[in-house]
Design an enzyme around this catalytic site. Structure first.
Site, PDB file in Angstrom:
ATOM      1  N   ARG A 119      10.858  -4.393  -5.349  1.00 31.11           N
ATOM      2  CA  ARG A 119       9.640  -4.632  -6.055  1.00 31.11           C
ATOM      3  C   ARG A 119       8.451  -3.652  -5.859  1.00 31.11           C
ATOM      4  O   ARG A 119       8.546  -2.697  -5.094  1.00 31.11           O
ATOM      5  CB  ARG A 119       9.198  -6.096  -5.488  1.00 31.11           C
ATOM      6  N   ASN A 157       1.156  -8.577  -7.106  1.00 30.71           N
ATOM      7  CA  ASN A 157       1.443  -8.921  -5.578  1.00 30.71           C
ATOM      8  C   ASN A 157       1.162  -7.731  -4.745  1.00 30.71           C
ATOM      9  O   ASN A 157       1.721  -6.531  -5.291  1.00 30.71           O
ATOM     10  CB  ASN A 157       2.879  -9.580  -5.313  1.00 30.71           C
ATOM     11  N   GLU A 158       0.314  -7.980  -3.714  1.00 35.18           N
ATOM     12  CA  GLU A 158       0.152  -6.995  -2.775  1.00 35.18           C
ATOM     13  C   GLU A 158       0.248  -5.222  -3.265  1.00 35.18           C
ATOM     14  O   GLU A 158       1.252  -4.491  -3.217  1.00 35.18           O
ATOM     15  CB  GLU A 158       1.054  -7.039  -1.701  1.00 35.18           C
ATOM     16  N   CYS A 163       2.824   6.975  -7.229  1.00 35.91           N
ATOM     17  CA  CYS A 163       3.640   7.522  -8.052  1.00 35.91           C
ATOM     18  C   CYS A 163       3.260   8.805  -8.469  1.00 35.91           C
ATOM     19  O   CYS A 163       2.075   9.183  -8.600  1.00 35.91           O
ATOM     20  CB  CYS A 163       3.812   6.535  -9.294  1.00 35.91           C
ATOM     21  N   CYS A 165       4.943  10.748 -10.714  1.00 36.39           N
ATOM     22  CA  CYS A 165       5.375  11.257 -11.985  1.00 36.39           C
ATOM     23  C   CYS A 165       4.555  12.110 -12.929  1.00 36.39           C
ATOM     24  O   CYS A 165       3.417  12.173 -12.476  1.00 36.39           O
ATOM     25  CB  CYS A 165       5.948   9.881 -12.916  1.00 36.39           C
ATOM     26  N   GLU A 314      -1.739 -15.867   2.044  1.00 44.98           N
ATOM     27  CA  GLU A 314      -0.372 -15.993   2.645  1.00 44.98           C
ATOM     28  C   GLU A 314      -0.481 -16.017   4.305  1.00 44.98           C
ATOM     29  O   GLU A 314      -1.241 -15.149   4.729  1.00 44.98           O
ATOM     30  CB  GLU A 314       0.558 -14.710   2.469  1.00 44.98           C
ATOM     31  N   GLU A 362      14.925 -12.838   1.617  1.00 45.95           N
ATOM     32  CA  GLU A 362      13.846 -13.460   2.337  1.00 45.95           C
ATOM     33  C   GLU A 362      14.163 -15.007   2.624  1.00 45.95           C
ATOM     34  O   GLU A 362      13.479 -15.892   2.996  1.00 45.95           O
ATOM     35  CB  GLU A 362      12.543 -13.493   1.615  1.00 45.95           C
ATOM     36  N   LYS A 363      15.521 -15.130   2.741  1.00 45.93           N
ATOM     37  CA  LYS A 363      16.257 -16.325   2.833  1.00 45.93           C
ATOM     38  C   LYS A 363      16.087 -16.984   4.365  1.00 45.93           C
ATOM     39  O   LYS A 363      15.946 -18.048   4.582  1.00 45.93           O
ATOM     40  CB  LYS A 363      17.644 -16.518   2.472  1.00 45.93           C
ATOM     41  N   HIS A 365      13.020 -16.256   5.988  1.00 47.66           N
ATOM     42  CA  HIS A 365      11.700 -16.087   6.375  1.00 47.66           C
ATOM     43  C   HIS A 365      11.211 -17.713   6.423  1.00 47.66           C
ATOM     44  O   HIS A 365      11.535 -18.458   5.488  1.00 47.66           O
ATOM     45  CB  HIS A 365      10.872 -15.485   5.362  1.00 47.66           C
TER      46      HIS A 365
HETATM   47  C1  GLA Z   1       4.101 -10.413   1.658  1.00 46.67           C
HETATM   48  C2  GLA Z   1       4.614 -10.682   0.423  1.00 46.67           C
HETATM   49  C3  GLA Z   1       5.358 -12.047   0.063  1.00 46.67           C
HETATM   50  C4  GLA Z   1       6.392 -12.149   1.276  1.00 46.67           C
HETATM   51  C5  GLA Z   1       5.678 -11.879   2.598  1.00 46.67           C
HETATM   52  C6  GLA Z   1       6.826 -12.223   3.746  1.00 46.67           C
HETATM   53  O1  GLA Z   1       2.899 -11.095   2.057  1.00 46.67           O
HETATM   54  O2  GLA Z   1       3.332 -10.962  -0.425  1.00 46.67           O
HETATM   55  O3  GLA Z   1       5.973 -11.846  -1.200  1.00 46.67           O
HETATM   56  O4  GLA Z   1       7.477 -10.905   0.977  1.00 46.67           O
HETATM   57  O5  GLA Z   1       5.255 -10.713   2.733  1.00 46.67           O
HETATM   58  O6  GLA Z   1       6.183 -12.154   4.909  1.00 46.67           O
HETATM   59 ZN    ZN Z   2       3.520   7.758 -12.603  1.00 49.27          ZN
END
Ligand code: GLA
Ligand code: ZN
Length: 681
Positions: A119, A157-158, A163, A165, A314, A362-363, A365
Site C-alpha cells: 500500500r 491512510n498514513e 517518489c 519518478c 488508531e 494483519e490477520k 494483529h
Molecule cells: C497503521 C495503519 C493500519 C494498520 C496498523 C497496524 O497504523 O494505519 O492500517 O496497518 O498500522 O498496527
Molecule cells: Zn512520482
C-alpha cells in the site's frame, strides 16, 4: 457549559469510541456483519472508520462503481446509533489501475519503479492518480456527505514516503526554481562549490540517490521540504474533492508517531482535525516510564499542532503483530493508556481494528473482535470498559490542556542535525534529547506544549529548546522578544550551528543566539559511550540542586560573555569552564545547558526553574516515581492521575476530590492500584 472549542465532529459532538472496520472483507458473510452491530453496541462503540482500503470493492473496474454494500453498512450502523468516519481510499489502489496506468506507482531512490503491491505505493505528482482520486472522492462525497451518520473524512491512510519518478523530478526542479529564483542563489545556498558540484543547468538537479548525490546537506533538506510540499498539495487535492460537494464535513489525516518523513507543522493547515495512530510498546523490559513519557509527548505534539483537542485515530486493543515482541497489555493498561490520550487532549479512543481479518498480513494483529467471534474475552471487556469510561467523561469534552511551558521539537531541525556528519556519528540523539527534557516535566506533572521554531512563543512562561542545531528564520528574533518581555528560555549544547539551508554561522556559535544567551561556544567535545565527565556547582546555583551531576556524550566548551556560570565542568582539560549558565536579558532570563547530563539534572533544574515562574504543576504534592498527573481545563480542572507502575501507589491530597468514573470521594490520601488511572475534580 464551557464552550471554547467548536466540536471536532459537529454532527456528533461526543467522545468517539470505535475503530477501523473493514466490512468489505466480509461481504459474503452477512451473518458476521449482523453480529458486528450487536457487538459494537455491547462494546459501547459509537463510531467506525470505513473504506480505508476499499477501492477495489468500490470500483472493481475502471468507471464501474459499487456502492450498494456501503449504503447498507452506513445505514445499518446509523440506525443502531453508530456513526461513520468515512475514508477516501487512496492509500491503496486496485490492480487494474496500476496495470493500465503504471505512472501511478512509486519510483524508489534507486530510480526503479515498484511493481503493484502493498500500500502507499503511489506517486503524489501523477496527474492520472490525482484524477482517479478526484473521481472516487467526489463520488463518495456525492453519495454520503449528507448522510446524517457520516461525521468526518479520513483522507487516505498514513501519508508517507517519496517518489523519484520523472514527474516528481520535474516538480522538484519547479519547486526549487520558485524558491531560489536563480541557479546562482541555489548554488550558494547549497554550497555546491564543495567537491565541484556546482549546477550550471536546472536539468542537472536530481533528487537524492544512493548511487548519486546524497551528501549535499542543503539539497537533502530541500528534498525533504519538497516531499512535505508535494504531499501537502496532494492532501489539499483530496480535501478539495470532498469539500467541493459538501464543505461542512471536517477532514483529518491519520498522522504517525516518531515520524519525521513529513513536517506536520506545514500539513496541519490542510486539514480540520488532527488525528494520529499510537502504538506504544508497553511492558518492555524495565519499567513503563520511558514509554509512558514518550507517548505523553507525542500526544502533546498532536494537540499543540492546532492547540485544540485531537483524535486518537488508531491504537491496538490488545497487541500489534509488527513489533519485535508482541506483548499483551497487562490488566489495567488498556484503560490507562486510552485515558492517557484523553488526559493530553484526545477526544476519541479508536482502534485498529474492529474485527481481525481472516487472511493476509494483519490477520494476527489485535482487534476488538478476535477470530473467536464473541464478546466473552478479556480484550473485549477492556474495550467495553473504555467505552463506559468515555461516556462518563463527556462532561470534559469541551476542555483542553493549557500549557505555560513549551518544548521545541522541530522536524526540519531533525532532518538537519541527523544528516550532518559530526560531532557524534554514533548517535547525536536529537529525539532522545528532547524526550529527556520532556520526561523531567512529565515526572513533575507539568503540562507542556510541543511546538517548533516557527510557532508563537508569546503565550508561554518557559520555552525549552534542546539542540536547536539549525536556527529557523525568525526564531532568534522571537526568542529575544520572548526573553526581553520576561520569559525564561533554556537552550542546550549543539545549538545555533547552521541556518535554514545548512550553512554554518560565521562569527561564532550559537550564531544569532549569542547575545540572548550571553555565551560563545568555541568547541564541542564528543565522548565515547560509557565515558563521562561531570558538572560541579559553583556560585549561585540553587540549594536544592546536587553538588555534582554526571555529563556524557556531548560537552560544549563555552565562554561567558554576559552570562554567569551556575555549574562548571569537573574533569578533563576543560575543568572549571562553564557548564550551566544564566543570563539576564531584558526582563527575562536565559539558561544554557552545555553538556548532556544525567536525568536527575533535568528534573532538579526544571523543578527549581518553575518555582521562579508562574508555572504550577498539575498536582499539589509529591508524585511517586512512575505516577504523573495530567490536566484538562474546562468549566473545572480535570486531573488525570496515572500510575505506570506495577505497584500500588499512594498520593497525599491537599483537599477533597471526587472521582468522575466511580463517584467516590477522596480526602487525605488517594490510593492507586497497579496501572490505575483516576479522573478527579
Ligand atoms: C497503521 C495503519 C493500519 C494498520 C496498523 C497496524 O497504523 O494505519 O492500517 O496497518 O498500522 O498496527
Ligand atoms: Zn512520482
Amino acid at each position: 457549559m464551557h464552550n471554547e472549542f467548536k466540536p471536532l465532529t459537529p454532527k456528533f459532538p461526543k467522545f468517539v469510541h470505535g475503530g477501523d472496520y473493514n466490512p468489505d472483507q466480509w461481504l459474503d458473510h452477512p451473518e458476521i456483519l449482523e453480529e458486528d452491530i450487536k457487538l459494537m453496541k455491547e462494546a459501547h462503540c459509537n463510531c467506525m472508520s470505513i473504506g480505508i482500503f476499499a477501492w477495489a470493492t468500490l470500483e472493481p473496474e475502471e468507471g464501474v462503481y459499487r456502492f450498494e454494500w456501503l449504503d447498507s453498512v452506513i445505514d445499518n450502523l446509523y440506525n443502531n446509533g453508530i456513526y461513520t468516519v468515512l475514508a477516501t481510499p487512496s492509500g491503496a489502489r486496485p490492480h487494474w489501475m496500476a496495470k493500465k496506468y503504471p505512472e501511478v506507482l512509486r519510483v524508489g531512490p534507486n530510480r526503479v519503479r515498484n511493481l503493484f503491491g502493498k500500500r502507499h505505493n503511489h506517486c503524489y505528482t501523477s496527474p492520472i492518480y490525482r484524477e482517479k482520486v478526484w473521481q472516487i472522492n467526489t463520488k463518495l462525497a456525492q453519495r454520503y456527505s449528507n448522510h446524517p451518520g457520516v461525521i468526518l473524512w479520513h483522507l487516505s491512510n498514513e501519508y508517507s514516503g517519496d517518489c523519484h519518478c520523472e514527474l516528481c523530478q520535474k516538480a522538484f526542479r519547479e519547486y526549487l526554481k520558485d524558491k531560489y529564483k536563480t541557479l546562482d542563489n541555489l548554488n550558494k545556498a547549497w554550497w555546491t562549490s564543495f567537491w565541484s558540484h556546482t549546477y550550471t543547468d536546472w536539468s542537472q538537479i536530481e533528487s537524492p540517490a544512493p548511487h548519486g548525490e546524497d551528501i549535499v546537506h542543503g539539497m537533502n533538506l530541500d528534498w525533504n521540504r519538497f516531499v512535505t510540499h508535494q504531499t501537502s498539495d496532494f492532501i489539499k487535492w483530496e480535501a478539495k474533492a470532498v469539500k467541493s460537494v459538501n464543505p461542512d464535513i471536517p477532514t483529518t489525516i491519520n498522522m504517525m508517531m516518531y515520524f519525521d518523513g513529513l513536517n506536520y507543522q506545514v500539513i496541519k493547515d490542510d486539514i480540520d482535525v488532527i488525528s494520529w495512530d499510537a502504538y506504544p510498546k508497553w511492558h518492555h523490559v524495565g519499567d513503563e516510564t520511558q514509554v509512558a513519557s514518550e507517548f505523553a509527548m507525542y500526544h502533546d505534539l498532536m494537540r499543540s499542532l492546532k492547540d485544540r483537542p485531537f483524535m486518537l485515530m488508531e491504537s491496538t486493543p490488545s497487541m500489534t503483530n509488527w513489533q519485535e515482541v508482541s506483548k499483551l497489555k497487562r490488566p489495567g493498561m488498556h484503560l490507562l493508556s486510552s485515558l492517557q490520550a484523553v488526559a493530553h487532549g484526545s477526544n476519541s479512543v479508536q482502534y485498529f481494528q474492529w474485527r481481525k481479518s481472516r487472511g493476509s498480513s494483519e490477520k494476527l494483529h489485535g482487534a476488538v473482535v478476535d477470530h473467536y467471534g464473541k464478546s466473552d474475552t478479556r480484550v473485549f471487556r477492556d474495550v467495553r470498559d473504555v467505552g463506559i469510561a468515555l461516556e462518563k467523561l463527556q462532561c470534559l469534552y469541551d476542555s483542553n490542556v493549557k500549557a505555560k511551558v513549551a518544548l521545541i521539537f522541530d522536524v526540519e531541525n531533525a532532518w538537519g542535525v541527523n544528516d550532518s556528519q559530526g560531532p557524534r556519528n554514533c548517535g547525536v540523539k536529537y529525539k532522545e534529547t528532547v524526550l529527556a527534557h520532556y520526561r523531567a516535566l512529565w515526572e513533575l506533572g507539568v503540562s507542556v506544549d510541543i511546538i517548533d521554531m516557527t510557532c508563537d512563543l508569546s503565550k508561554y512562561s518557559v520555552v525549552i529548546a534542546p539542540m536547536v542545531y539549525m536556527l529557523r528564520d525568525g526564531f532568534s528574533d522571537r526568542v529575544k522578544k520572548f526573553v526581553s518581555d520576561g520569559g525564561s528560555f533554556v537552550m542546550t549544547y549543539w545549538s545555533g550551528i547552521v541556518n535554514e539551508t545548512d550553512l554554518c554561522f560565521l562569527g561564532g556559535m550559537p550564531g544569532e543566539m549569542m547575545d540572548v544567551m550571553g555565551i560563545r561556544s568555541e568547541e564541542i567535545d564528543s565522548l565515547y559511550d560509557g565515558e563521562t565527565n561531570c558538572i560541579v556547582k559553583c556560585g549561585e546555583a540553587p540549594d536544592t540542586m546536587k553538588e555534582k551531576y554526571t555529563a556524557s556524550e556531548l560537552c560544549d566548551l563555552i565562554h561567558c560573555i554576559t552570562a554567569k556560570p551556575l555549574y562548571t565542568y569537573g574533569e578533563d582539560f576543560y575543568a572549571g569552564m562553564a557548564a550551566l549558565t544564566e543570563n539576564d536579558f531584558g526582563k527575562g532570563k536565559s539558561y544554557y545547558i552545555a553538556s548532556r547530563n544525567e536525568p536527575a539534572f533535568q528534573k532538579d533544574f526544571y523543578r527549581e526553574l518553575l518555582k521562579r515562574t508562574d508555572v504550577e504543576p498539575n498536582f499539589k504534592g509529591e508524585l511517586p516515581y512512575g505516577v504523573t498527573v495530567g490536566k484538562r481545563v474546562g468549566d473545572k480542572d480535570y486531573l488525570f492521575v496515572q500510575n505506570y507502575t506495577k505497584n500500588e501507589q499512594t498520593l497525599t491530597l491537599d483537599r477533597e476530590y471526587t472521582d468522575i468514573l466511580s463517584g467516590e470521594k477522596y480526602a487525605g490520601t488517594l490510593s492507586l492500584k497497579p496501572y490505575d488511572v483516576k479522573v478527579i475534580i
